[in-house]
Design an enzyme around this catalytic site. Sequence first.
Site, PDB file in Angstrom:
ATOM      1  N   SER A 219     -22.028  78.511  -4.642  1.00 21.04           N
ATOM      2  CA  SER A 219     -21.568  79.817  -4.153  1.00 21.04           C
ATOM      3  C   SER A 219     -21.319  79.725  -2.665  1.00 21.04           C
ATOM      4  CB  SER A 219     -22.634  80.890  -4.431  1.00 21.04           C
ATOM      5  OG  SER A 219     -22.313  82.115  -3.796  1.00 21.04           O
TER       6      SER A 219
ATOM      7  N   TYR B 114     -31.221  83.963  -4.036  1.00 24.70           N
ATOM      8  CA  TYR B 114     -29.923  83.449  -4.472  1.00 24.70           C
ATOM      9  C   TYR B 114     -29.370  82.460  -3.448  1.00 24.70           C
ATOM     10  CZ  TYR B 114     -25.178  83.580  -6.439  1.00 24.70           C
ATOM     11  OH  TYR B 114     -23.980  83.244  -7.006  1.00 24.70           O
TER      12      TYR B 114
END
Length: 278
Positions: free
Chosen positions: A161, A174
């Site tokens: 990501s 995350y």
Amino acid sequence: MVERFLQGKTAWVTGGASGMGKAIALRLAGAGANVAIGSLLGETDATMPHDADTYLPTAKELSDVAADIERQNVAAYAAALNVRCDDSVQSFFEAATKALGPVDVLVNAAGMDVHHLVADHPDEPWHRVIDTNLNGNFRTIKRCLPAMQSRGWGRIVMIASTAASIGSPSNAAYCTSKAGLLGLMRCVALEGGPHGVTCNAVSPGYVDTPMAHSSFVHAVERGEAESVGAARKAAIAAYPQGEFIQPEDIANTVAFLCSEQAKRVTMEDVRVSAGALW
């Protein structure tokens, strides 16, 4: 790229029943690979926190994707898979390789997110995110890498990501998990390099998936957006191109990394962010 450049090879895609995983599985099938897909199913996991940004498909959705794979004249294997559970990963790996043969291409697309500040972050969701997004990759790679090395060919792609390189005050778990993926990717690339195995990461921004939709729903619940539509509009506005990234955009990048044209591309973090930072 040659249209059926993965003819006769076997691919394993985690999170393959929805979102990016589904698009990747179908793209690899279109390239000629037999594809094994596994996802954590809503019917088999009652412990997922309500406010987790993720999507748990149904068994029917999983079987529907398998049918779509087979329509491309390749074989499919589909089963429930919990990448947080070593026994689940081992059972899936054994059944998939028995059905389709040794794994040549591994793509880890299973993932989740939670929103908490570090100062008051509960332990359980922190560990759940790390265990899914980072340790899940470790569990699948350690099973597939040895056979890839012995055969002298393999492709491993991690879905990381843009969050791997950017901090967020409410996405610490995350961001940490995705940054860890890049470290793991580099080590696997070095380990596999002498044996014809490449390992890369693809780092998307926001992608138009059911998981993204769940994040918009939770943003409304937290009072951060007036509506799901408003949250979606704000996400799109962050892209200089003015369009939402689609799962197929990620799938096309993954397919390239699995091709012979990319055999010298390894240890890379390939951003597909439409020019956005997050």
